[in-house]
Design a protein around this motif. Structure first.
Motif, PDB file in Angstrom:
ATOM      1  N   GLN A 109      66.594 -48.460 -60.795  1.00 19.46           N
ATOM      2  CA  GLN A 109      67.798 -48.541 -61.614  1.00 19.46           C
ATOM      3  C   GLN A 109      68.377 -47.148 -61.827  1.00 19.46           C
ATOM      4  OE1 GLN A 109      66.022 -50.550 -65.009  1.00 19.46           O
ATOM      5  NE2 GLN A 109      67.065 -52.451 -64.448  1.00 19.46           N
ATOM      6  N   ALA A 110      69.663 -47.125 -62.147  1.00 15.35           N
ATOM      7  CA  ALA A 110      70.341 -45.881 -62.507  1.00 15.35           C
ATOM      8  C   ALA A 110      71.052 -46.095 -63.829  1.00 15.35           C
ATOM      9  CB  ALA A 110      71.335 -45.475 -61.419  1.00 15.35           C
ATOM     10  N   LEU A 111      71.161 -45.028 -64.606  1.00 21.45           N
ATOM     11  CA  LEU A 111      71.895 -45.075 -65.865  1.00 21.45           C
ATOM     12  C   LEU A 111      73.171 -44.271 -65.698  1.00 21.45           C
ATOM     13  CD1 LEU A 111      71.986 -45.978 -68.851  1.00 21.45           C
ATOM     14  CD2 LEU A 111      70.868 -43.800 -69.419  1.00 21.45           C
ATOM     15  N   TYR A 112      74.296 -44.934 -65.995  1.00 19.23           N
ATOM     16  CA  TYR A 112      75.585 -44.242 -65.993  1.00 19.23           C
ATOM     17  C   TYR A 112      75.805 -43.667 -67.383  1.00 19.23           C
ATOM     18  CZ  TYR A 112      80.541 -43.262 -65.998  1.00 19.23           C
ATOM     19  OH  TYR A 112      81.747 -42.641 -66.119  1.00 19.23           O
ATOM     20  N   VAL A 113      76.021 -42.352 -67.437  1.00 22.53           N
ATOM     21  CA  VAL A 113      76.213 -41.621 -68.691  1.00 22.53           C
ATOM     22  C   VAL A 113      77.674 -41.191 -68.780  1.00 22.53           C
ATOM     23  CG1 VAL A 113      75.433 -39.652 -70.069  1.00 22.53           C
ATOM     24  CG2 VAL A 113      73.852 -40.742 -68.427  1.00 22.53           C
ATOM     25  N   PRO A 114      78.440 -41.743 -69.720  1.00 22.78           N
ATOM     26  CA  PRO A 114      79.856 -41.341 -69.819  1.00 22.78           C
ATOM     27  C   PRO A 114      80.006 -39.897 -70.307  1.00 22.78           C
ATOM     28  CG  PRO A 114      79.427 -43.414 -70.975  1.00 22.78           C
ATOM     29  CD  PRO A 114      78.103 -42.804 -70.658  1.00 22.78           C
ATOM     30  N   GLU A 115      81.197 -39.362 -70.132  1.00 20.09           N
ATOM     31  CA  GLU A 115      81.513 -38.040 -70.662  1.00 20.09           C
ATOM     32  C   GLU A 115      81.274 -38.005 -72.169  1.00 20.09           C
ATOM     33  OE1 GLU A 115      85.580 -37.467 -69.546  1.00 20.09           O
ATOM     34  OE2 GLU A 115      85.053 -36.701 -67.557  1.00 20.09           O
ATOM     35  N   TYR A 116      80.856 -36.850 -72.657  1.00 17.66           N
ATOM     36  CA  TYR A 116      80.634 -36.542 -74.073  1.00 17.66           C
ATOM     37  C   TYR A 116      79.358 -37.135 -74.652  1.00 17.66           C
ATOM     38  CZ  TYR A 116      85.443 -35.068 -73.530  1.00 17.66           C
ATOM     39  OH  TYR A 116      86.584 -34.465 -73.066  1.00 17.66           O
ATOM     40  N   PHE A 117      78.585 -37.883 -73.872  1.00 16.77           N
ATOM     41  CA  PHE A 117      77.282 -38.332 -74.342  1.00 16.77           C
ATOM     42  C   PHE A 117      76.264 -37.206 -74.146  1.00 16.77           C
ATOM     43  CE2 PHE A 117      79.191 -42.367 -74.528  1.00 16.77           C
ATOM     44  CZ  PHE A 117      78.321 -43.292 -75.084  1.00 16.77           C
ATOM     45  N   ALA A 118      75.331 -37.084 -75.091  1.00 22.07           N
ATOM     46  CA  ALA A 118      74.189 -36.181 -74.903  1.00 22.07           C
ATOM     47  C   ALA A 118      73.126 -36.930 -74.111  1.00 22.07           C
ATOM     48  CB  ALA A 118      73.646 -35.734 -76.258  1.00 22.07           C
ATOM     49  N   HIS A 119      72.434 -36.230 -73.230  1.00 17.40           N
ATOM     50  CA  HIS A 119      71.479 -36.865 -72.319  1.00 17.40           C
ATOM     51  C   HIS A 119      70.157 -36.117 -72.317  1.00 17.40           C
ATOM     52  CE1 HIS A 119      69.594 -37.088 -68.234  1.00 17.40           C
ATOM     53  NE2 HIS A 119      69.638 -38.362 -68.551  1.00 17.40           N
ATOM     54  N   GLY A 120      69.076 -36.881 -72.268  1.00 20.59           N
ATOM     55  CA  GLY A 120      67.759 -36.287 -72.122  1.00 20.59           C
ATOM     56  C   GLY A 120      66.782 -37.307 -71.568  1.00 20.59           C
ATOM     57  N   TYR A 121      65.643 -36.818 -71.066  1.00 19.76           N
ATOM     58  CA  TYR A 121      64.624 -37.762 -70.603  1.00 19.76           C
ATOM     59  C   TYR A 121      63.236 -37.197 -70.807  1.00 19.76           C
ATOM     60  CZ  TYR A 121      64.217 -35.161 -66.162  1.00 19.76           C
ATOM     61  OH  TYR A 121      64.014 -34.207 -65.208  1.00 19.76           O
ATOM     62  N   LEU A 122      62.273 -38.121 -70.835  1.00 21.46           N
ATOM     63  CA  LEU A 122      60.864 -37.811 -71.013  1.00 21.46           C
ATOM     64  C   LEU A 122      60.088 -38.400 -69.850  1.00 21.46           C
ATOM     65  CD1 LEU A 122      58.446 -36.861 -72.831  1.00 21.46           C
ATOM     66  CD2 LEU A 122      58.510 -39.159 -73.828  1.00 21.46           C
ATOM     67  N   THR A 123      59.255 -37.594 -69.212  1.00 24.96           N
ATOM     68  CA  THR A 123      58.466 -38.087 -68.079  1.00 24.96           C
ATOM     69  C   THR A 123      57.263 -38.883 -68.581  1.00 24.96           C
ATOM     70  OG1 THR A 123      57.155 -36.056 -67.933  1.00 24.96           O
ATOM     71  CG2 THR A 123      59.161 -36.163 -66.611  1.00 24.96           C
ATOM     72  N   LEU A 124      56.986 -39.977 -67.903  1.00 19.52           N
ATOM     73  CA  LEU A 124      55.851 -40.830 -68.245  1.00 19.52           C
ATOM     74  C   LEU A 124      54.691 -40.663 -67.283  1.00 19.52           C
ATOM     75  CD1 LEU A 124      57.814 -44.083 -69.120  1.00 19.52           C
ATOM     76  CD2 LEU A 124      56.965 -42.327 -70.682  1.00 19.52           C
TER      77      LEU A 124
END
Length: 198
Positions: A109-124
């Motif tokens: 799957q892919a996540l589409y992130v719109p403009e002006y959203f803050a983004h982060g991720y954590l590795t599992l």
């Protein structure tokens, strides 16, 4: 591709439609026309990849603001991550609410992130790789960040953070900032849900 939406306007979770045979499968991972038809920004100006040695590594939360805001398409191509985005659009009815999904090499799957959203991720898992397609060239003076554990967002990452950069650990709390709009009172933290009819 199948585009599933959330009860926050803008983000989308994208599933591949696999054409399978005895060799394996073929799938389209991006199409300008399909993105436009789904109401998403289709521009791809830059593509990035990040590699992470250890499970429990967190990157973010990062945001690009004017004059170079970025829409992103994020996909985990090795391992598993928790991907989180926060609605930082001050005029949005879902301001400060967040989307949290698990992206894996297996679910594709892919996540589409719109403009002006803050983004982060954590590795599992150890040895995770993540790719990003972005709609604007990276512009350093338009970057800002937010704490992954900021109570204003109420994000449950689901595991302990083991690795974080000094820069990401040092972002000020939302309540202490003067570079973002703060409605009074602050809305209660809330995680968005996928729409049931999707």
């Amino acid at each position: 591709m199948e585009f599933r939406t959330f009860d926050i306007q803008g983000p989308a979770l994208i599933d591949l439609k696999l054409l399978q045979d005895d060799r394996g499968f073929f799938a389209r991972t991006f199409c300008t026309q399909e993105f436009e038809d789904a109401g998403l920004t289709p521009a791809v100006i830059q593509c990035n990849m990040s590699y992470n040695y250890k499970a429990g590594t967190i990157r973010g939360l990062h945001q690009q603001i004017d004059p170079a805001p970025e829409a992103k398409l994020v996909r985990c191509i090795r391992g598993r991550i928790i991907d989180v985005i926060v609605d930082m659009r001050p005029d949005s009815p879902t301001y400060l609410q967040h989307v949290k999904v698990e992206l894996t090499a297996d679910n594709r799957q892919a996540l589409y992130v719109p403009e002006y959203f803050a983004h982060g991720y954590l590795t599992l898992e150890d040895d995770c790789e993540v790719t990003y397609q972005v709609s604007h060239a990276y512009t350093p003076n338009t970057e800002r960040g937010f704490r992954y554990d900021d109570p204003a967002f109420g994000i449950d990452w689901g595991r302990e953070i083991a690795v974080i950069s000094d820069k990401d650990a040092a972002w000020p709390l939302f309540a202490d900032r003067d570079d973002v709009e703060k409605p009074a009172p602050l809305p209660a933290p809330r995680q968005a849900q996928l729409k049931e009819d999707a």
